[in-house]
Design a protein around this motif. Structure first.
Motif, PDB file in Angstrom:
ATOM      1  N   GLY A  52     -25.568 -40.635   0.266  1.00  0.00           N
ATOM      2  CA  GLY A  52     -24.529 -39.526  -0.591  1.00  0.00           C
ATOM      3  C   GLY A  52     -25.364 -38.542  -1.056  1.00  0.00           C
ATOM      4  O   GLY A  52     -26.470 -38.138  -1.049  1.00  0.00           O
ATOM      5  N   ILE A  53     -24.606 -38.239  -2.046  1.00  0.00           N
ATOM      6  CA  ILE A  53     -25.295 -37.487  -3.472  1.00  0.00           C
ATOM      7  C   ILE A  53     -26.564 -37.614  -3.153  1.00  0.00           C
ATOM      8  O   ILE A  53     -27.286 -36.498  -3.009  1.00  0.00           O
ATOM      9  N   GLY A  54     -27.391 -38.709  -3.402  1.00  0.00           N
ATOM     10  CA  GLY A  54     -28.674 -39.391  -4.017  1.00  0.00           C
ATOM     11  C   GLY A  54     -29.620 -38.275  -3.416  1.00  0.00           C
ATOM     12  O   GLY A  54     -30.691 -39.044  -3.185  1.00  0.00           O
TER      13      GLY A  54
ATOM     14  N   ILE B 158     -17.142 -34.247  -4.148  1.00  0.00           N
ATOM     15  CA  ILE B 158     -17.733 -33.787  -2.874  1.00  0.00           C
ATOM     16  C   ILE B 158     -17.490 -34.110  -1.635  1.00  0.00           C
ATOM     17  O   ILE B 158     -17.247 -36.000  -1.491  1.00  0.00           O
ATOM     18  N   ASP B 159     -18.749 -33.876  -0.427  1.00  0.00           N
ATOM     19  CA  ASP B 159     -17.655 -33.983   0.588  1.00  0.00           C
ATOM     20  C   ASP B 159     -18.873 -35.583   1.019  1.00  0.00           C
ATOM     21  O   ASP B 159     -20.188 -35.044   1.758  1.00  0.00           O
ATOM     22  N   THR B 160     -18.872 -36.570   0.841  1.00  0.00           N
ATOM     23  CA  THR B 160     -19.811 -37.283   1.368  1.00  0.00           C
ATOM     24  C   THR B 160     -19.370 -38.637   2.240  1.00  0.00           C
ATOM     25  O   THR B 160     -17.795 -38.324   2.354  1.00  0.00           O
TER      26      THR B 160
ATOM     27  N   PRO C 168     -23.417 -31.528  -0.749  1.00  0.00           N
ATOM     28  CA  PRO C 168     -23.832 -32.183  -1.595  1.00  0.00           C
ATOM     29  C   PRO C 168     -25.399 -31.817  -2.191  1.00  0.00           C
ATOM     30  O   PRO C 168     -25.406 -32.055  -3.195  1.00  0.00           O
ATOM     31  N   GLU C 169     -25.745 -30.835  -1.123  1.00  0.00           N
ATOM     32  CA  GLU C 169     -26.568 -30.039  -1.261  1.00  0.00           C
ATOM     33  C   GLU C 169     -26.561 -29.004  -2.832  1.00  0.00           C
ATOM     34  O   GLU C 169     -27.835 -28.790  -3.249  1.00  0.00           O
TER      35      GLU C 169
ATOM     36  N   MET D 138     -29.061 -27.683  -8.157  1.00  0.00           N
ATOM     37  CA  MET D 138     -28.333 -28.007 -10.379  1.00  0.00           C
ATOM     38  C   MET D 138     -29.269 -28.914 -10.592  1.00  0.00           C
ATOM     39  O   MET D 138     -30.226 -28.779 -11.897  1.00  0.00           O
ATOM     40  N   VAL D 139     -29.235 -30.171 -10.302  1.00  0.00           N
ATOM     41  CA  VAL D 139     -30.942 -31.524 -10.112  1.00  0.00           C
ATOM     42  C   VAL D 139     -31.912 -30.412 -10.440  1.00  0.00           C
ATOM     43  O   VAL D 139     -32.619 -30.845 -11.171  1.00  0.00           O
ATOM     44  N   ALA D 140     -32.124 -30.185  -9.119  1.00  0.00           N
ATOM     45  CA  ALA D 140     -33.348 -29.071  -9.059  1.00  0.00           C
ATOM     46  C   ALA D 140     -34.045 -28.400 -10.069  1.00  0.00           C
ATOM     47  O   ALA D 140     -34.835 -28.147 -10.683  1.00  0.00           O
ATOM     48  N   TYR D 141     -33.283 -27.978 -10.377  1.00  0.00           N
ATOM     49  CA  TYR D 141     -33.321 -26.371 -11.310  1.00  0.00           C
ATOM     50  C   TYR D 141     -33.384 -27.188 -12.686  1.00  0.00           C
ATOM     51  O   TYR D 141     -34.588 -26.784 -13.442  1.00  0.00           O
ATOM     52  N   LEU D 142     -32.689 -28.496 -13.251  1.00  0.00           N
ATOM     53  CA  LEU D 142     -33.040 -29.097 -13.892  1.00  0.00           C
ATOM     54  C   LEU D 142     -33.264 -29.378 -14.522  1.00  0.00           C
ATOM     55  O   LEU D 142     -34.678 -30.056 -15.762  1.00  0.00           O
TER      56      LEU D 142
END
Length: 241
Positions: free
Chosen positions: A13-15, A180-182, A208-209, A214-218
Motif C-alpha cells: 500500500g502507501i508504505g 488514497i487509491d490502494t 500512493p505516490e 510528501m514523505v520524501a520532501y519531509l
C-alpha cells in the motif's frame, strides 16, 4: 554514504510507495511488516529494500528489530511510522479488543519505534521522524472512534517531539492522507467509493505516490525548517484551520 530509512508497514500500500520513493532518492530502506511474507519478499525483490518482520505494537520486539536493522543496514536516520490497521464498529458496539488493538498498532507503535531510534538520532545530531496520520484523525469518522483517536494522537505526539528534537537536529512531522487509491480502498463497494469521491473537491482519490512524495520532501535536507507540521494530502476534502 546513503542515509538509512525505516518504513513501518513498508511492504504494501502507501508504505510500499514510500519505501520505493526513498530507494529512488538514494536511501537504504528497511521496511518492516507484520505477516504477509509473500508481499514482503516481492517488495524486497522488486524495489530493493531490506525487509524485517516483527510486531511494531510490541516494545521489546521493536527494540530487537531496530538493533537488527542497525547491525545489518546502518544507523537509522529517517523513521516513517506508517503501520496501521482499522477495526471499524459503531461506538456502542465497539469491543475493548477492537479499541485496544487499533490503538496498539496505530499509536503505540509510533512510541515503540521512535523511542528505540531517538537516542541515536540525538547523539548523531540528525533525524527525521515522519508519522502517517489520516484525514480521519483530523475530522473524526463514523465507526472509527479507535482509528480516529489513534491518528489524532499521532499529531499530538509529533508536536511534542518537534519541541524536544529541534536543538538536536531532529525534525518530527505528520503526513495526513485523505482517501488514497490502494488495495484496501478498492475493496470498498463501488457505490460507496463513488460517494467518497463525490466529497473530494479534486474529484478523485489520491495516489500512493503523492503521499510518498510528501514523505520524501519531509525527509530531505530542504525540509530542515519544517518541524511539528501536519501536511494534509487530501484533495481539499478537509481543510484544517
Amino acid at each position: 554514504m546513503s542515509k538509512v530509512a525505516v518504513v513501518t508497514g513498508g511492504t504494501r500500500g502507501i508504505g510500499r510507495s514510500i519505501s520505493e520513493r526513498l530507494v529512488k532518492d538514494g536511501y537504504k530502506v528497511a521496511a518492516t511488516y507484520a505477516g504477509n511474507d509473500e508481499a514482503a519478499q516481492a517488495c524486497a525483490k522488486e524495489i530493493g529494500v531490506s525487509v524485517f518482520k516483527f510486531d511494531v505494537g510490541d516494545f521489546d520486539a521493536c527494540a530487537e528489530g531496530i538493533a537488527k536493522i542497525e547491525a545489518e543496514v546502518g544507523p537509522v536516520e529517517v523513521l516513517v511510522n506508517n503501520a496501521g490497521i482499522t477495526w471499524d464498529a459503531p461506538f456502542h458496539k465497539m469491543s475493548k479488543e477492537a479499541w485496544q488493538k487499533v490503538i496498539n498498532v496505530d499509536l503505540d507503535s509510533a512510541f515503540n519505534m521512535t523511542r528505540n531510534v531517538w537516542e541515536g538520532m540525538r547523539d548523531r545530531g540528525f533525524g527525521r521522524v515522519i508519522n502517517i496520520s489520516s484525514i480521519n484523525g483530523q475530522k473524526g469518522q463514523f465507526t472509527q472512534a479507535n482509528y480516529s483517536a489513534a491518528k489524532a494522537g499521532l499529531i499530538g505526539f509529533t508536536k511534542a517531539l518537534a519541541y524536544e528534537g529541534a536543538k538536536k537536529g531532529i525534525t518530527s512531522n505528520v503526513v495526513a492522507p485523505g482517501y488514497i487509491d490502494t488495495e484496501m480502498l478498492q475493496a470498498v463497494k463501488p457505490e460507496i467509493l463513488q460517494g467518497i469521491i463525490a466529497t473530494i473537491p479534486n474529484g478523485r482519490l489520491g495516489k500512493p505516490e503523492e503521499i510518498a512524495s510528501m514523505v520524501a520532501y519531509l525527509a530531505s535536507e530542504e525540509a530542515a525548517f519544517i518541524n511539528g507540521a501536519t501536511m494534509t494530502v487530501n484533495g481539499a476534502q478537509y481543510i484544517a484551520g
